[in-house]
Design a protein around this motif. Structure first.
Motif, PDB file in Angstrom:
ATOM      1  N   GLY A   1       0.285   9.374  -4.806  1.00 44.85           N
ATOM      2  CA  GLY A   1       0.419   8.101  -4.116  1.00 44.85           C
ATOM      3  C   GLY A   1       1.837   7.810  -3.689  1.00 44.85           C
ATOM      4  O   GLY A   1       2.227   6.674  -3.578  1.00 44.85           O
ATOM      5  N   GLY A   2       2.624   8.832  -3.451  1.00 40.77           N
ATOM      6  CA  GLY A   2       4.004   8.605  -3.048  1.00 40.77           C
ATOM      7  C   GLY A   2       4.632   9.861  -2.494  1.00 40.77           C
ATOM      8  O   GLY A   2       4.015  10.905  -2.431  1.00 40.77           O
ATOM      9  N   ALA A   3       5.880   9.724  -2.088  1.00 46.87           N
ATOM     10  CA  ALA A   3       6.605  10.833  -1.464  1.00 46.87           C
ATOM     11  C   ALA A   3       7.500  11.523  -2.479  1.00 46.87           C
ATOM     12  O   ALA A   3       8.703  11.580  -2.318  1.00 46.87           O
TER      13      ALA A   3
ATOM     14  N   LEU B   1       0.840  -1.197   0.000  1.00 46.86           N
ATOM     15  CA  LEU B   1       0.000   0.000   0.000  1.00 46.86           C
ATOM     16  C   LEU B   1       0.876   1.247   0.000  1.00 46.86           C
ATOM     17  O   LEU B   1       1.847   1.329   0.734  1.00 46.86           O
ATOM     18  N   THR B   2       0.538   2.193  -0.830  1.00 49.69           N
ATOM     19  CA  THR B   2       1.252   3.462  -0.880  1.00 49.69           C
ATOM     20  C   THR B   2       0.349   4.532  -0.285  1.00 49.69           C
ATOM     21  O   THR B   2      -0.767   4.726  -0.766  1.00 49.69           O
ATOM     22  N   PRO B   3       0.796   5.208   0.761  1.00 49.90           N
ATOM     23  CA  PRO B   3      -0.058   6.225   1.391  1.00 49.90           C
ATOM     24  C   PRO B   3      -0.261   7.431   0.481  1.00 49.90           C
ATOM     25  O   PRO B   3       0.616   7.785  -0.305  1.00 49.90           O
ATOM     26  N   GLU B   4      -1.416   8.026   0.589  1.00 51.25           N
ATOM     27  CA  GLU B   4      -1.689   9.255  -0.157  1.00 51.25           C
ATOM     28  C   GLU B   4      -0.948  10.419   0.468  1.00 51.25           C
ATOM     29  O   GLU B   4      -0.865  10.526   1.688  1.00 51.25           O
ATOM     30  N   GLN B   5      -0.424  11.290  -0.383  1.00 57.41           N
ATOM     31  CA  GLN B   5       0.206  12.524   0.066  1.00 57.41           C
ATOM     32  C   GLN B   5      -0.647  13.676  -0.441  1.00 57.41           C
ATOM     33  O   GLN B   5      -0.946  13.742  -1.630  1.00 57.41           O
ATOM     34  N   HIS B   6      -1.018  14.591   0.441  1.00 56.80           N
ATOM     35  CA  HIS B   6      -1.828  15.749   0.071  1.00 56.80           C
ATOM     36  C   HIS B   6      -0.911  16.966  -0.008  1.00 56.80           C
ATOM     37  O   HIS B   6      -0.332  17.374   0.994  1.00 56.80           O
TER      38      HIS B   6
END
Length: 97
Positions: free
Chosen positions: A21-23, A3-8
């Motif tokens: 979906g990534g850094a 799972l790739t965390p969402e970045q806002h």
């Protein structure tokens, strides 16, 4: 499954926002900085992003101009824990004579 965390991502100078979906780093042409390419920051980060105008003479060098026709030297991002700077270095012109 990975799972790739969402970045806002948000811009402190305009209302532009993105979700990734990534850094990765995000940049956009910011209307709040007269169209200059400006960094976006993670939502909730206290930050200031500003343009630094050139104060020296612009002769025949190729320099970066903002959307208002002003010569720009850099875009500075200041946070509580440090500062980043994107520098628009001038380029000289060579002519044959």
């Amino acid at each position: 499954m990975i799972l790739t965390p969402e970045q806002h991502w948000v811009c402190p100078n305009c209302d532009h926002a993105e979700v990734t979906g990534g850094a990765d780093n995000r940049f956009h042409p910011c209307p709040g900085l007269a169209g200059l390419l400006a960094p976006m920051v993670l939502e909730g980060t206290r930050v200031s992003v500003r343009a630094v105008l050139r104060e020296d003479y612009v002769g025949r060098e190729d320099v970066r101009y903002d959307g208002d026709g002003r010569p720009v030297m850099a875009v500075v991002t200041e946070r509580d824990d440090g500062m980043d700077r994107v520098v628009f270095a001038p380029a000289a012109r060579v002519t044959r004579g």
